[in-house]
Design a protein around this motif. Structure first.
Motif, PDB file in Angstrom:
ATOM      1  N   LEU A   1       0.817  -1.207   0.000  1.00  0.00           N
ATOM      2  CA  LEU A   1       0.000   0.000   0.000  1.00  0.00           C
ATOM      3  C   LEU A   1       0.853   1.260   0.000  1.00  0.00           C
ATOM      4  O   LEU A   1       0.565   2.234  -0.683  1.00  0.00           O
ATOM      5  CB  LEU A   1      -0.861  -0.029   1.269  1.00  0.00           C
ATOM      6  CG  LEU A   1      -2.144   0.762   1.258  1.00  0.00           C
ATOM      7  CD1 LEU A   1      -3.231  -0.099   0.662  1.00  0.00           C
ATOM      8  CD2 LEU A   1      -2.511   1.144   2.684  1.00  0.00           C
ATOM      9  N   PHE A   2       1.960   1.238   0.776  1.00  0.00           N
ATOM     10  CA  PHE A   2       2.788   2.435   0.905  1.00  0.00           C
ATOM     11  C   PHE A   2       3.415   2.814  -0.435  1.00  0.00           C
ATOM     12  O   PHE A   2       3.322   3.961  -0.874  1.00  0.00           O
ATOM     13  CB  PHE A   2       3.873   2.214   1.957  1.00  0.00           C
ATOM     14  CG  PHE A   2       4.783   3.391   2.092  1.00  0.00           C
ATOM     15  CD1 PHE A   2       4.369   4.522   2.787  1.00  0.00           C
ATOM     16  CD2 PHE A   2       6.032   3.392   1.494  1.00  0.00           C
ATOM     17  CE1 PHE A   2       5.193   5.621   2.893  1.00  0.00           C
ATOM     18  CE2 PHE A   2       6.860   4.489   1.595  1.00  0.00           C
ATOM     19  CZ  PHE A   2       6.441   5.601   2.291  1.00  0.00           C
ATOM     20  N   VAL A   3       4.018   1.833  -1.102  1.00  0.00           N
ATOM     21  CA  VAL A   3       4.670   2.107  -2.395  1.00  0.00           C
ATOM     22  C   VAL A   3       3.619   2.523  -3.414  1.00  0.00           C
ATOM     23  O   VAL A   3       3.811   3.469  -4.184  1.00  0.00           O
ATOM     24  CB  VAL A   3       5.450   0.867  -2.877  1.00  0.00           C
ATOM     25  CG1 VAL A   3       5.998   1.096  -4.278  1.00  0.00           C
ATOM     26  CG2 VAL A   3       6.570   0.542  -1.912  1.00  0.00           C
ATOM     27  N   ALA A   4       2.481   1.836  -3.408  1.00  0.00           N
ATOM     28  CA  ALA A   4       1.412   2.163  -4.349  1.00  0.00           C
ATOM     29  C   ALA A   4       0.962   3.609  -4.163  1.00  0.00           C
ATOM     30  O   ALA A   4       0.738   4.339  -5.127  1.00  0.00           O
ATOM     31  CB  ALA A   4       0.235   1.208  -4.154  1.00  0.00           C
ATOM     32  N   GLY A   5       0.850   4.032  -2.903  1.00  0.00           N
ATOM     33  CA  GLY A   5       0.371   5.379  -2.641  1.00  0.00           C
ATOM     34  C   GLY A   5       1.440   6.437  -2.837  1.00  0.00           C
ATOM     35  O   GLY A   5       1.142   7.591  -3.126  1.00  0.00           O
TER      36      GLY A   5
ATOM     37  N   PHE B   1      -7.688   4.852  -2.681  1.00  0.00           N
ATOM     38  CA  PHE B   1      -7.896   3.628  -1.908  1.00  0.00           C
ATOM     39  C   PHE B   1      -9.331   3.585  -1.393  1.00  0.00           C
ATOM     40  O   PHE B   1      -9.865   4.594  -0.941  1.00  0.00           O
ATOM     41  CB  PHE B   1      -6.919   3.552  -0.734  1.00  0.00           C
ATOM     42  CG  PHE B   1      -5.484   3.461  -1.166  1.00  0.00           C
ATOM     43  CD1 PHE B   1      -5.011   2.298  -1.766  1.00  0.00           C
ATOM     44  CD2 PHE B   1      -4.626   4.536  -1.009  1.00  0.00           C
ATOM     45  CE1 PHE B   1      -3.697   2.209  -2.185  1.00  0.00           C
ATOM     46  CE2 PHE B   1      -3.309   4.450  -1.426  1.00  0.00           C
ATOM     47  CZ  PHE B   1      -2.839   3.288  -2.019  1.00  0.00           C
ATOM     48  N   LEU B   2      -9.935   2.401  -1.485  1.00  0.00           N
ATOM     49  CA  LEU B   2     -11.301   2.214  -1.000  1.00  0.00           C
ATOM     50  C   LEU B   2     -11.359   0.941  -0.176  1.00  0.00           C
ATOM     51  O   LEU B   2     -10.617  -0.008  -0.454  1.00  0.00           O
ATOM     52  CB  LEU B   2     -12.256   2.043  -2.188  1.00  0.00           C
ATOM     53  CG  LEU B   2     -12.676   3.319  -2.928  1.00  0.00           C
ATOM     54  CD1 LEU B   2     -13.405   2.931  -4.203  1.00  0.00           C
ATOM     55  CD2 LEU B   2     -13.573   4.158  -2.030  1.00  0.00           C
ATOM     56  N   PRO B   3     -12.207   0.910   0.844  1.00  0.00           N
ATOM     57  CA  PRO B   3     -12.386  -0.357   1.566  1.00  0.00           C
ATOM     58  C   PRO B   3     -12.898  -1.419   0.596  1.00  0.00           C
ATOM     59  O   PRO B   3     -13.813  -1.140  -0.199  1.00  0.00           O
ATOM     60  CB  PRO B   3     -13.447  -0.031   2.618  1.00  0.00           C
ATOM     61  CG  PRO B   3     -13.610   1.454   2.599  1.00  0.00           C
ATOM     62  CD  PRO B   3     -13.096   1.967   1.302  1.00  0.00           C
ATOM     63  N   ALA B   4     -12.288  -2.612   0.656  1.00  0.00           N
ATOM     64  CA  ALA B   4     -12.641  -3.649  -0.317  1.00  0.00           C
ATOM     65  C   ALA B   4     -14.104  -4.062  -0.187  1.00  0.00           C
ATOM     66  O   ALA B   4     -14.771  -4.385  -1.171  1.00  0.00           O
ATOM     67  CB  ALA B   4     -11.730  -4.858  -0.151  1.00  0.00           C
TER      68      ALA B   4
ATOM     69  N   GLY C   1     -17.161  -5.316  -2.805  1.00  0.00           N
ATOM     70  CA  GLY C   1     -17.307  -6.755  -2.791  1.00  0.00           C
ATOM     71  C   GLY C   1     -16.072  -7.462  -3.298  1.00  0.00           C
ATOM     72  O   GLY C   1     -16.125  -8.564  -3.844  1.00  0.00           O
ATOM     73  N   ALA C   2     -14.894  -6.822  -3.130  1.00  0.00           N
ATOM     74  CA  ALA C   2     -13.645  -7.408  -3.616  1.00  0.00           C
ATOM     75  C   ALA C   2     -12.926  -8.108  -2.478  1.00  0.00           C
ATOM     76  O   ALA C   2     -13.228  -7.870  -1.313  1.00  0.00           O
ATOM     77  CB  ALA C   2     -12.765  -6.299  -4.198  1.00  0.00           C
ATOM     78  N   PRO C   3     -11.974  -8.990  -2.779  1.00  0.00           N
ATOM     79  CA  PRO C   3     -11.219  -9.664  -1.727  1.00  0.00           C
ATOM     80  C   PRO C   3     -10.230  -8.708  -1.056  1.00  0.00           C
ATOM     81  O   PRO C   3      -9.950  -7.642  -1.577  1.00  0.00           O
ATOM     82  CB  PRO C   3     -10.477 -10.764  -2.484  1.00  0.00           C
ATOM     83  CG  PRO C   3     -10.345 -10.253  -3.882  1.00  0.00           C
ATOM     84  CD  PRO C   3     -11.569  -9.420  -4.130  1.00  0.00           C
ATOM     85  N   GLY C   4      -9.700  -9.108   0.136  1.00  0.00           N
ATOM     86  CA  GLY C   4      -8.715  -8.303   0.847  1.00  0.00           C
ATOM     87  C   GLY C   4      -9.354  -7.198   1.646  1.00  0.00           C
ATOM     88  O   GLY C   4     -10.568  -7.199   1.875  1.00  0.00           O
ATOM     89  N   ALA C   5      -8.509  -6.263   2.115  1.00  0.00           N
ATOM     90  CA  ALA C   5      -9.005  -5.189   2.975  1.00  0.00           C
ATOM     91  C   ALA C   5      -9.157  -3.884   2.221  1.00  0.00           C
ATOM     92  O   ALA C   5     -10.053  -3.097   2.496  1.00  0.00           O
ATOM     93  CB  ALA C   5      -8.056  -4.993   4.150  1.00  0.00           C
TER      94      ALA C   5
ATOM     95  N   ARG D   1      -4.950  -6.718   5.151  1.00  0.00           N
ATOM     96  CA  ARG D   1      -5.096  -5.851   6.308  1.00  0.00           C
ATOM     97  C   ARG D   1      -3.778  -5.152   6.692  1.00  0.00           C
ATOM     98  O   ARG D   1      -3.786  -4.032   7.172  1.00  0.00           O
ATOM     99  CB  ARG D   1      -5.616  -6.692   7.491  1.00  0.00           C
ATOM    100  CG  ARG D   1      -6.506  -5.955   8.439  1.00  0.00           C
ATOM    101  CD  ARG D   1      -7.264  -6.917   9.345  1.00  0.00           C
ATOM    102  NE  ARG D   1      -8.232  -7.741   8.609  1.00  0.00           N
ATOM    103  CZ  ARG D   1      -9.398  -7.273   8.175  1.00  0.00           C
ATOM    104  NH1 ARG D   1      -9.736  -6.032   8.395  1.00  0.00           N
ATOM    105  NH2 ARG D   1     -10.233  -8.068   7.520  1.00  0.00           N
ATOM    106  N   GLU D   2      -2.607  -5.841   6.486  1.00  0.00           N
ATOM    107  CA  GLU D   2      -1.307  -5.238   6.815  1.00  0.00           C
ATOM    108  C   GLU D   2      -0.793  -4.338   5.700  1.00  0.00           C
ATOM    109  O   GLU D   2       0.319  -3.828   5.787  1.00  0.00           O
ATOM    110  CB  GLU D   2      -0.263  -6.331   7.096  1.00  0.00           C
ATOM    111  CG  GLU D   2      -0.267  -6.836   8.530  1.00  0.00           C
ATOM    112  CD  GLU D   2      -1.437  -7.783   8.786  1.00  0.00           C
ATOM    113  OE1 GLU D   2      -1.620  -8.724   7.975  1.00  0.00           O
ATOM    114  OE2 GLU D   2      -2.190  -7.548   9.748  1.00  0.00           O
ATOM    115  N   GLY D   3      -1.566  -4.171   4.648  1.00  0.00           N
ATOM    116  CA  GLY D   3      -1.130  -3.319   3.549  1.00  0.00           C
ATOM    117  C   GLY D   3      -0.302  -4.058   2.515  1.00  0.00           C
ATOM    118  O   GLY D   3       0.241  -3.437   1.599  1.00  0.00           O
ATOM    119  N   ARG D   4      -0.154  -5.396   2.659  1.00  0.00           N
ATOM    120  CA  ARG D   4       0.610  -6.143   1.657  1.00  0.00           C
ATOM    121  C   ARG D   4      -0.257  -6.407   0.439  1.00  0.00           C
ATOM    122  O   ARG D   4      -1.468  -6.604   0.551  1.00  0.00           O
ATOM    123  CB  ARG D   4       1.093  -7.482   2.245  1.00  0.00           C
ATOM    124  CG  ARG D   4       2.287  -7.334   3.178  1.00  0.00           C
ATOM    125  CD  ARG D   4       2.740  -8.708   3.616  1.00  0.00           C
ATOM    126  NE  ARG D   4       1.629  -9.420   4.274  1.00  0.00           N
ATOM    127  CZ  ARG D   4       1.617  -9.739   5.571  1.00  0.00           C
ATOM    128  NH1 ARG D   4       2.636  -9.416   6.340  1.00  0.00           N
ATOM    129  NH2 ARG D   4       0.597 -10.378   6.092  1.00  0.00           N
TER     130      ARG D   4
END
Ligand SMILES: Nc1ncnc2c1ncn2[C@@H]1O[C@H](COP(=O)(O)OP(=O)(O)O)[C@@H](O)[C@H]1O
Ligand SMILES: [Mg+2]
Lengths: 279, 332
Positions: free
Chosen positions: B228-232, B241-244, B248-252, B325-328
């Protein structure tokens, strides 16, 4: 409202204030100089008038010169002042550099300890200093005076210089390190020139009190060979009669070297200030 | 032979650990850029490489030689600082000559090296001037010249363009890229400006809190971020970024770059335009969704939308990134 006119008014007001201040500051010097060239009678009759043909007299200067040792006193004062200033600036700058540049345990405490002397007048320790000088056989030497004045000047010097040195860019010092300068070269060639205005300030602050001091010369070096100018001039001030011609002439002469030193230092001061301004 | 290798390098200032177990290899002729937010340890890492700070642990090798305990002048590096750090009492020529003099080079060698640098940087008219008589851009060129004359194995730049105005920054950036091509020497360049990072680097090292988050070519990091950090951090405007759960997508968390969002007639991402930036070639829209989240949309060309318009947004799921959830990053 005309801006040009207001600023002209401001300029005039500022100059008037400065001129008035200059006149007030120079007045005592003027009175001393003028009266040193007059007869004793004229000094008391018309202290503010310029010497005329009737009142002109060099008797004061002749008395001073006839005292014979006067040149020696002069030399002693100069040696003590220049010597003390040299050591204050050298050791002060070195300590300030260490405090501002290196991280080591107790850096803060050391800085506080060195600055403590600013708040404690050195004269409180006169008795102990005298005992020390007696024990080391330094009584009646110029060395004794230089040592005491160096100790007296160091706290403020370290305090002021370390504040200024903290502001010298780290990048500049690091560039010097990468270019192969050792720490002494960085101190002497990069940092010292950049804090020159602060050095001049410290020098001016210390110079006058040392030159004029009566206390320590009287206590530590009252001998004929080590008398300073201020102490030497005291012979003209008696309990019952004072030779005002001689006192005023001695004072006039004493002003000269301080004036020269001051001009030298203040030129550094101004150069430092303007070099920062055009940067 | 590798230009630089860092093995397990850590650095602490007292209790504070600023660099944590840094491992990195810089190849010969490579241009590597360290990016990261302010205070993440980029400068400290560069100073450890330069020898201006000692590593608390780990090994620093420059062209194969262990220099962990070698003073800066003997490491075969040259450094350019953000504040230029020119010697104020020396003219341009003196500034460039000083390091060589300390290294004991002969006059002929010094003159020849300076001549080369002067040609490369067009410094001819300024040789006899003091730094105070130069503009910011000229000063930085002199600082680069001072680095070049040392013929280092590795150049180090610490935010060299941050004090320059935008136009000059672009010109100097191009100049640094050209110098890198002509000299073919490895360079490490620290910046917090991602445009500089993207345009100059062969490889980017993204740092956060004294740790390396990801290393790779600019496009690899942009198209395939590890977290998430590098992406942002890379990309301007930065990724949305949106809550998954909302999609209805997988992940956080789901991330979509602004240029991958498009306007649609209807969809789950409906909202109102709250701000429009018209840049001529691009139009950026800030869209606040019903749930309160604000998304940035980057449209190419010029568009007529106004603040207050109701719009719906859509994107191709192939262009979206999923994070746990950990941003990975979750790769499918
Ligand atoms: N000499 C120092 N003493 C203590 N802390 C330091 C020192 N130098 C840097 N730091 C700390 O290390 C962290 C990283 O600093 P730095 O490497 O300068 O970050 P940046 O990525 O912005 O260049 C910062 O939190 C800073 O406060
Ligand atoms: Mg930095």
């Amino acid at each position: 409202m005309n801006r040009a006119r207001t600023s002209r008014l401001n300029t005039v007001a500022a100059h008037a204030a400065l001129l008035a201040w200059t006149a007030i500051a120079l007045f005592p010097v003027f009175v001393i100089l003028v009266n040193s060239f007059k007869t004793r009678r004229a000094i008391f009759a018309e202290p503010l008038s310029l010497p005329s043909e009737a009142t002109f007299s060099m008797v004061g200067y002749r008395t001073v010169m006839a005292q014979g040792d006067f040149l020696l006193y002069f030399q002693n004062s100069l040696i003590v002042t220049v010597g003390s200033l040299t050591f204050i600036l050298l050791f002060g700058a070195m300590a300030a550099f260490a405090l501002s540049e290196y991280r080591f345990r107790g850096n803060m405490l050391m800085g506080l300890y060195l600055a403590l002397g600013i708040m404690i007048p050195i004269r409180i320790g006169t008795v102990a200093i005298l005992q020390m000088m007696v024990a080391t056989g330094l009584v009646n030497t110029l060395t004794a005076l230089i040592l005491v004045y160096t100790a007296q000047g160091l706290p403020l010097a370290v305090f002021i210089l370390s504040e200024f040195m903290r502001q010298v860019s780290d990048d500049l010092k690091n560039a010097g390190r990468i270019d192969g300068m050792n720490e002494y070269a960085i101190f002497l060639r990069l940092v010292l020139p950049l804090v020159r205005p602060a050095m001049a300030t410290v020098a001016v602050f210390n110079m006058i009190p040392i030159w004029n001091d009566l206390w320590f010369p009287l206590i530590l070096a009252p001998g004929e060979a080590t008398k300073t100018l201020t102490l030497g001039s005291q012979v003209f001030i008696g309990q019952f009669v004072t030779d005002w011609n001689a006192v005023l002439s001695a004072l006039s002469l004493a002003i000269l070297p301080v004036l020269v030193l001051y001009v030298l230092f203040s030129r550094q001061l101004i150069r430092g200030i303007t070099s920062g301004a055009v940067k | 032979m590798t230009a630089l290798s860092l093995e397990n390098v850590s650095k602490s200032f007292g209790e504070v650990q600023v660099l944590r177990n840094i491992d990195l290899v810089v190849e010969p002729e490579e241009f590597v850029v360290f990016v990261g937010p302010s205070g993440c340890g980029k400068s400290t890492l560069l100073r450890v490489v330069a020898g201006l700070e000692d590593a608390s642990s780990g090994t620093v090798r420059i062209v194969g030689r262990d220099v962990t305990r070698t003073p800066p002048a003997k490491r075969g590096i040259a450094m350019v600082f953000q504040s230029y750090a020119l010697y104020p009492h020396l003219d341009v020529e003196g500034n460039m000559a000083l390091g060589l003099k300390h290294a004991g080079e002969s006059r002929a060698v010094i003159a020849e090296r300076i001549a080369t640098a002067v040609r490369l940087l067009s410094l001819e008219p300024y040789l006899k001037r003091r730094p105070a008589e130069l503009s910011g851009g000229q000063r930085q060129r002199v600082a680069i010249g001072r680095a070049i004359v040392r013929k280092p194995d590795l150049f180090l730049f610490d935010e060299p363009l941050s004090n320059l105005d935008a136009a000059l920054r672009m010109a100097t950036r191009v100049e640094i890229a050209r110098i890198h091509r002509e000299l073919g020497t490895a360079m490490i360049y620290v910046t917090h400006d991602q445009t500089e990072a993207m345009t100059l680097a062969n490889r980017i090292v993204v740092l956060r809190d004294g740790k390396i988050e990801q290393v790779g070519s600019p496009m690899a990091l942009y198209n395939d971020p590890d977290n998430l950090f590098v992406a942002g951090f890379l990309g301007a405007p930065s990724m949305n970024f949106l809550p998954a759960g909302r999609l209805g997508a997988p992940g956080a968390t789901v991330g979509v770059r602004p240029e991958h969002l498009r306007l649609a007639s209807e969809g789950p991402l409906a909202g109102t335009i709250t701000h429009v930036e018209r840049l001529g070639a691009d139009t950026n829209l800030l869209v606040t969704l019903g749930g309160g989240e604000t998304l940035t949309v980057r449209l190419f060309g010029q568009h007529p939308q106004q603040v207050g318009d109701a719009v719906a947004l859509a994107f191709d799921p192939a262009n979206a990134f999923s994070f746990d959830r950990e941003g990975r990053r979750i790769r499918h």
